[in-house]
Design a protein around this motif. Structure first.
Motif, short mmCIF file in Angstrom:
data_model
loop_
_atom_site.label_atom_id
_atom_site.label_comp_id
_atom_site.label_asym_id
_atom_site.label_seq_id
_atom_site.Cartn_x
_atom_site.Cartn_y
_atom_site.Cartn_z
N ALA A 238 77.69 79.63 11.10
CA ALA A 238 77.07 78.88 10.01
C ALA A 238 78.02 77.79 9.54
CB ALA A 238 76.71 79.81 8.86
N THR A 243 73.22 75.74 11.02
CA THR A 243 73.63 76.96 11.72
C THR A 243 73.37 76.79 13.21
OG1 THR A 243 73.17 78.39 9.82
CG2 THR A 243 73.18 79.44 11.98
N ALA A 290 72.63 83.68 6.38
CA ALA A 290 73.04 82.54 7.20
C ALA A 290 72.05 82.23 8.30
CB ALA A 290 74.44 82.83 7.83
#
Length: 293
Positions: A238, A243, A290
Protein backbone atom coordinates in the motif's frame (compact mmCIF):
# COMPACT_ATOMS: atom_id res chain seq x y z
CA UNK A 1 -15.18 -3.95 -3.29
CA UNK A 2 -15.99 -5.90 -6.12
CA UNK A 3 -13.85 -5.07 -8.81
CA UNK A 4 -16.00 -6.64 -11.18
CA UNK A 5 -13.05 -6.91 -12.97
CA UNK A 6 -13.69 -9.19 -15.62
CA UNK A 7 -13.76 -10.80 -18.64
CA UNK A 8 -12.78 -14.26 -19.13
CA UNK A 9 -12.75 -13.36 -22.56
CA UNK A 10 -10.83 -16.52 -22.43
CA UNK A 11 -8.69 -15.65 -25.29
CA UNK A 12 -6.58 -18.76 -25.48
CA UNK A 13 -9.57 -20.90 -24.57
CA UNK A 14 -11.46 -19.66 -27.56
CA UNK A 15 -8.28 -20.01 -29.56
CA UNK A 16 -8.37 -23.70 -28.71
CA UNK A 17 -12.01 -23.85 -29.71
CA UNK A 18 -11.32 -22.26 -33.07
CA UNK A 19 -8.27 -24.41 -33.82
CA UNK A 20 -9.68 -27.75 -32.68
CA UNK A 21 -10.99 -29.43 -35.77
CA UNK A 22 -12.91 -32.05 -33.83
CA UNK A 23 -16.30 -33.39 -34.91
CA UNK A 24 -17.75 -32.68 -31.47
CA UNK A 25 -18.63 -29.14 -30.38
CA UNK A 26 -16.33 -27.31 -27.99
CA UNK A 27 -17.66 -25.24 -25.13
CA UNK A 28 -15.84 -21.98 -24.41
CA UNK A 29 -17.25 -19.68 -21.84
CA UNK A 30 -17.30 -17.79 -18.58
CA UNK A 31 -17.67 -14.11 -19.20
CA UNK A 32 -15.74 -13.45 -15.97
CA UNK A 33 -12.08 -14.39 -16.12
CA UNK A 34 -11.62 -17.11 -13.48
CA UNK A 35 -9.79 -15.63 -10.52
CA UNK A 36 -10.45 -12.02 -11.48
CA UNK A 37 -11.51 -11.03 -7.92
CA UNK A 38 -8.85 -12.91 -5.92
CA UNK A 39 -7.11 -10.60 -3.47
CA UNK A 40 -10.12 -8.30 -3.07
CA UNK A 41 -12.50 -8.08 -0.07
CA UNK A 42 -15.55 -8.21 -2.33
CA UNK A 43 -18.00 -8.83 0.52
CA UNK A 44 -16.94 -5.76 2.53
CA UNK A 45 -18.04 -2.14 2.44
CA UNK A 46 -15.62 0.42 0.99
CA UNK A 47 -15.17 4.17 1.49
CA UNK A 48 -17.67 6.39 -0.29
CA UNK A 49 -16.30 7.74 -3.56
CA UNK A 50 -14.92 6.74 -6.93
CA UNK A 51 -12.22 4.10 -7.30
CA UNK A 52 -10.36 2.75 -10.33
CA UNK A 53 -8.82 -0.69 -10.51
CA UNK A 54 -6.52 -1.85 -13.31
CA UNK A 55 -5.76 -5.57 -13.54
CA UNK A 56 -3.43 -7.08 -16.12
CA UNK A 57 -2.49 -10.73 -16.39
CA UNK A 58 -0.38 -12.85 -18.70
CA UNK A 59 -1.18 -16.55 -19.06
CA UNK A 60 0.57 -19.44 -20.71
CA UNK A 61 -1.16 -22.80 -21.06
CA UNK A 62 0.90 -25.87 -21.85
CA UNK A 63 -0.93 -27.21 -24.89
CA UNK A 64 0.35 -29.31 -27.79
CA UNK A 65 1.96 -28.90 -30.20
CA UNK A 66 2.66 -25.34 -28.93
CA UNK A 67 1.58 -23.30 -25.92
CA UNK A 68 -1.41 -20.96 -25.93
CA UNK A 69 -0.76 -17.48 -24.53
CA UNK A 70 -3.09 -14.67 -23.51
CA UNK A 71 -2.94 -11.17 -22.07
CA UNK A 72 -6.06 -9.96 -20.23
CA UNK A 73 -6.39 -6.29 -19.24
CA UNK A 74 -9.33 -4.98 -17.28
CA UNK A 75 -10.16 -1.43 -16.19
CA UNK A 76 -12.87 -1.07 -13.54
CA UNK A 77 -14.63 1.99 -12.20
CA UNK A 78 -16.33 1.44 -8.85
CA UNK A 79 -18.63 4.11 -7.45
CA UNK A 80 -19.41 3.51 -3.79
CA UNK A 81 -22.44 5.72 -3.18
CA UNK A 82 -23.49 7.28 0.14
CA UNK A 83 -26.89 5.60 -0.22
CA UNK A 84 -28.14 2.44 1.41
CA UNK A 85 -30.59 -0.15 0.08
CA UNK A 86 -32.24 -2.53 2.54
CA UNK A 87 -29.48 -1.60 4.97
CA UNK A 88 -26.57 -2.20 2.63
CA UNK A 89 -24.11 0.07 0.84
CA UNK A 90 -25.05 0.63 -2.81
CA UNK A 91 -22.30 0.73 -5.42
CA UNK A 92 -22.08 0.68 -9.20
CA UNK A 93 -19.45 -0.98 -11.39
CA UNK A 94 -18.42 -0.46 -15.01
CA UNK A 95 -15.63 -2.42 -16.66
CA UNK A 96 -13.74 -2.20 -19.94
CA UNK A 97 -11.59 -5.21 -20.94
CA UNK A 98 -8.93 -5.23 -23.66
CA UNK A 99 -7.43 -8.63 -24.37
CA UNK A 100 -4.95 -10.36 -26.62
CA UNK A 101 -4.41 -13.98 -27.58
CA UNK A 102 -1.73 -16.04 -29.28
CA UNK A 103 -3.17 -19.53 -29.88
CA UNK A 104 -0.56 -22.20 -30.56
CA UNK A 105 2.16 -19.53 -30.37
CA UNK A 106 0.73 -17.91 -33.49
CA UNK A 107 0.36 -14.20 -34.30
CA UNK A 108 -1.16 -12.10 -31.52
CA UNK A 109 -4.72 -10.87 -31.97
CA UNK A 110 -6.13 -7.96 -29.93
CA UNK A 111 -9.57 -6.61 -29.26
CA UNK A 112 -12.09 -5.14 -26.83
CA UNK A 113 -13.92 -7.92 -25.00
CA UNK A 114 -17.24 -7.77 -23.17
CA UNK A 115 -17.87 -4.73 -20.96
CA UNK A 116 -19.76 -5.34 -17.72
CA UNK A 117 -22.31 -3.01 -16.13
CA UNK A 118 -23.46 -3.92 -12.63
CA UNK A 119 -24.80 -2.83 -9.26
CA UNK A 120 -23.91 -4.29 -5.87
CA UNK A 121 -25.15 -4.08 -2.31
CA UNK A 122 -22.80 -4.81 0.61
CA UNK A 123 -23.99 -5.41 4.17
CA UNK A 124 -21.97 -5.24 7.35
CA UNK A 125 -23.24 -8.11 9.48
CA UNK A 126 -20.63 -8.19 12.25
CA UNK A 127 -17.31 -6.84 13.49
CA UNK A 128 -15.18 -7.21 10.37
CA UNK A 129 -17.68 -9.51 8.66
CA UNK A 130 -19.61 -8.52 5.55
CA UNK A 131 -21.57 -10.01 2.67
CA UNK A 132 -22.54 -8.66 -0.74
CA UNK A 133 -24.80 -9.39 -3.68
CA UNK A 134 -23.88 -8.36 -7.22
CA UNK A 135 -26.18 -8.23 -10.26
CA UNK A 136 -25.12 -7.11 -13.70
CA UNK A 137 -24.79 -7.95 -17.33
CA UNK A 138 -22.07 -8.48 -19.92
CA UNK A 139 -22.67 -6.72 -23.22
CA UNK A 140 -22.35 -8.59 -26.55
CA UNK A 141 -18.97 -8.39 -28.25
CA UNK A 142 -17.91 -8.40 -31.90
CA UNK A 143 -14.40 -9.59 -31.02
CA UNK A 144 -14.34 -13.15 -32.35
CA UNK A 145 -11.92 -14.60 -29.80
CA UNK A 146 -14.02 -13.20 -26.94
CA UNK A 147 -17.47 -14.32 -25.89
CA UNK A 148 -20.02 -12.77 -28.20
CA UNK A 149 -23.25 -13.51 -26.30
CA UNK A 150 -24.73 -11.17 -23.72
CA UNK A 151 -25.10 -12.73 -20.27
CA UNK A 152 -26.39 -12.09 -16.77
CA UNK A 153 -23.85 -12.08 -13.92
CA UNK A 154 -24.66 -12.69 -10.27
CA UNK A 155 -22.11 -12.82 -7.45
CA UNK A 156 -22.38 -13.71 -3.80
CA UNK A 157 -19.45 -12.76 -1.56
CA UNK A 158 -18.51 -13.01 2.10
CA UNK A 159 -15.48 -11.28 3.63
CA UNK A 160 -13.78 -11.13 7.02
CA UNK A 161 -11.37 -8.19 7.29
CA UNK A 162 -10.61 -7.74 10.99
CA UNK A 163 -7.03 -7.29 12.29
CA UNK A 164 -5.56 -6.97 8.79
CA UNK A 165 -7.01 -10.21 7.50
CA UNK A 166 -8.81 -10.58 4.20
CA UNK A 167 -10.64 -13.90 4.15
CA UNK A 168 -13.00 -13.80 1.19
CA UNK A 169 -15.06 -16.20 -0.90
CA UNK A 170 -16.75 -14.83 -4.03
CA UNK A 171 -19.11 -17.10 -6.00
CA UNK A 172 -19.86 -16.13 -9.63
CA UNK A 173 -22.90 -17.47 -11.46
CA UNK A 174 -23.33 -16.60 -15.13
CA UNK A 175 -26.38 -17.12 -17.32
CA UNK A 176 -25.81 -16.95 -21.09
CA UNK A 177 -28.59 -15.34 -23.12
CA UNK A 178 -27.54 -17.17 -26.32
CA UNK A 179 -26.23 -20.73 -26.45
CA UNK A 180 -24.28 -20.50 -29.73
CA UNK A 181 -21.88 -17.91 -31.13
CA UNK A 182 -22.03 -16.72 -34.77
CA UNK A 183 -18.99 -18.96 -35.44
CA UNK A 184 -20.71 -22.03 -33.99
CA UNK A 185 -19.04 -22.22 -30.57
CA UNK A 186 -21.46 -23.53 -27.95
CA UNK A 187 -22.06 -21.55 -24.76
CA UNK A 188 -23.44 -22.75 -21.45
CA UNK A 189 -23.97 -21.21 -18.03
CA UNK A 190 -20.94 -21.18 -15.74
CA UNK A 191 -19.89 -21.00 -12.11
CA UNK A 192 -16.62 -19.65 -10.68
CA UNK A 193 -15.35 -19.43 -7.10
CA UNK A 194 -12.56 -17.01 -6.09
CA UNK A 195 -10.88 -17.50 -2.68
CA UNK A 196 -8.51 -15.19 -0.77
CA UNK A 197 -6.65 -15.59 2.54
CA UNK A 198 -4.20 -12.72 3.11
CA UNK A 199 -2.80 -10.75 6.05
CA UNK A 200 -1.48 -7.20 6.26
CA UNK A 201 1.86 -6.49 7.94
CA UNK A 202 2.14 -2.72 8.00
CA UNK A 203 1.94 -1.67 4.38
CA UNK A 204 2.61 -5.19 3.11
CA UNK A 205 -0.05 -7.74 2.26
CA UNK A 206 0.87 -11.44 1.99
CA UNK A 207 -1.13 -14.61 1.56
CA UNK A 208 -2.64 -17.35 -0.56
CA UNK A 209 -5.28 -17.29 -3.27
CA UNK A 210 -7.18 -19.94 -5.21
CA UNK A 211 -9.95 -20.17 -7.75
CA UNK A 212 -12.04 -22.71 -9.59
CA UNK A 213 -14.33 -22.54 -12.60
CA UNK A 214 -16.69 -24.88 -14.37
CA UNK A 215 -19.14 -24.86 -17.22
CA UNK A 216 -22.53 -26.05 -16.07
CA UNK A 217 -23.95 -29.19 -17.70
CA UNK A 218 -26.11 -29.03 -20.79
CA UNK A 219 -28.04 -31.72 -22.63
CA UNK A 220 -26.33 -31.07 -25.93
CA UNK A 221 -24.66 -34.22 -27.36
CA UNK A 222 -20.89 -34.07 -27.48
CA UNK A 223 -20.52 -31.36 -24.85
CA UNK A 224 -17.00 -30.84 -23.57
CA UNK A 225 -17.42 -28.56 -20.52
CA UNK A 226 -14.36 -26.62 -19.43
CA UNK A 227 -13.11 -26.47 -15.85
CA UNK A 228 -10.03 -25.66 -13.81
CA UNK A 229 -8.73 -25.35 -10.25
CA UNK A 230 -5.75 -23.08 -9.57
CA UNK A 231 -3.85 -21.80 -6.53
CA UNK A 232 -1.06 -19.36 -5.86
CA UNK A 233 0.40 -16.57 -3.75
CA UNK A 234 -0.19 -12.83 -3.42
CA UNK A 235 2.16 -10.01 -2.41
CA UNK A 236 0.79 -6.48 -2.09
CA UNK A 237 2.03 -3.09 -0.97
CA UNK A 238 0.00 0.00 0.00
CA UNK A 239 1.66 3.18 -1.24
CA UNK A 240 0.41 6.58 -0.10
CA UNK A 241 -1.84 7.13 -3.13
CA UNK A 242 -2.50 3.62 -4.44
CA UNK A 243 -2.15 -0.08 -3.71
CA UNK A 244 -0.27 -2.65 -5.82
CA UNK A 245 -0.92 -6.40 -5.82
CA UNK A 246 1.15 -9.05 -7.61
CA UNK A 247 -0.16 -12.60 -7.89
CA UNK A 248 1.13 -15.84 -9.39
CA UNK A 249 -1.23 -18.79 -9.93
CA UNK A 250 -0.87 -22.28 -11.40
CA UNK A 251 -3.48 -24.86 -12.35
CA UNK A 252 -3.79 -27.83 -10.01
CA UNK A 253 -6.32 -29.51 -12.27
CA UNK A 254 -7.99 -28.73 -15.60
CA UNK A 255 -10.65 -30.26 -17.83
CA UNK A 256 -10.73 -29.97 -21.63
CA UNK A 257 -8.33 -27.03 -21.75
CA UNK A 258 -5.53 -29.17 -23.18
CA UNK A 259 -2.95 -28.36 -20.49
CA UNK A 260 -2.22 -26.53 -17.23
CA UNK A 261 -2.09 -22.75 -17.07
CA UNK A 262 0.41 -20.49 -15.30
CA UNK A 263 -0.80 -16.89 -14.89
CA UNK A 264 0.99 -13.79 -13.54
CA UNK A 265 -1.20 -10.91 -12.35
CA UNK A 266 -0.56 -7.22 -11.64
CA UNK A 267 -3.23 -5.00 -10.08
CA UNK A 268 -3.37 -1.28 -9.23
CA UNK A 269 -6.10 0.06 -6.92
CA UNK A 270 -6.37 3.85 -7.15
CA UNK A 271 -8.90 6.05 -5.29
CA UNK A 272 -9.94 8.81 -7.71
CA UNK A 273 -12.28 10.88 -5.53
CA UNK A 274 -13.66 10.81 -2.01
CA UNK A 275 -16.04 13.40 -0.55
CA UNK A 276 -15.31 15.24 2.64
CA UNK A 277 -17.01 13.58 5.65
CA UNK A 278 -19.50 16.41 6.07
CA UNK A 279 -20.56 15.98 2.41
CA UNK A 280 -21.64 12.38 2.87
CA UNK A 281 -25.24 12.04 4.12
CA UNK A 282 -25.80 8.98 6.28
CA UNK A 283 -22.17 8.09 5.72
CA UNK A 284 -21.22 4.42 5.86
CA UNK A 285 -18.46 3.78 8.40
CA UNK A 286 -15.92 1.19 7.29
CA UNK A 287 -12.83 -0.33 8.80
CA UNK A 288 -9.56 0.84 7.26
CA UNK A 289 -8.35 -1.85 4.87
CA UNK A 290 -5.35 -1.45 2.60
CA UNK A 291 -6.71 -3.90 0.06
CA UNK A 292 -9.90 -1.89 -0.21
CA UNK A 293 -8.04 1.37 -0.65
Amino acid sequence: MTLRLEARACAWTLGIACLTAAPTPVLARSAALPGITIGLPTGWQVPTGLQMTLTSSFAERGTLPRDNQANNNLGVLLWATPWTVVGGQLRFIQTLPFNGTSPQAGPWQWGVAQPLTAAQIAWKIGDGLGVSYFLGGYWPSDTRFALQSASIAQRFAISYVRDGWNLTANLHYGTMLDDTSPSGVFYSDYMNLDLTATKRFGKWQLGAVAFGSTDLPTRRPGDRPLGQVAAGALVGYAFEKFTVQTILTRDIAQRHYGGEETRAWLRLIVPLWRPEPDQVPHRVTVRSNAAAR
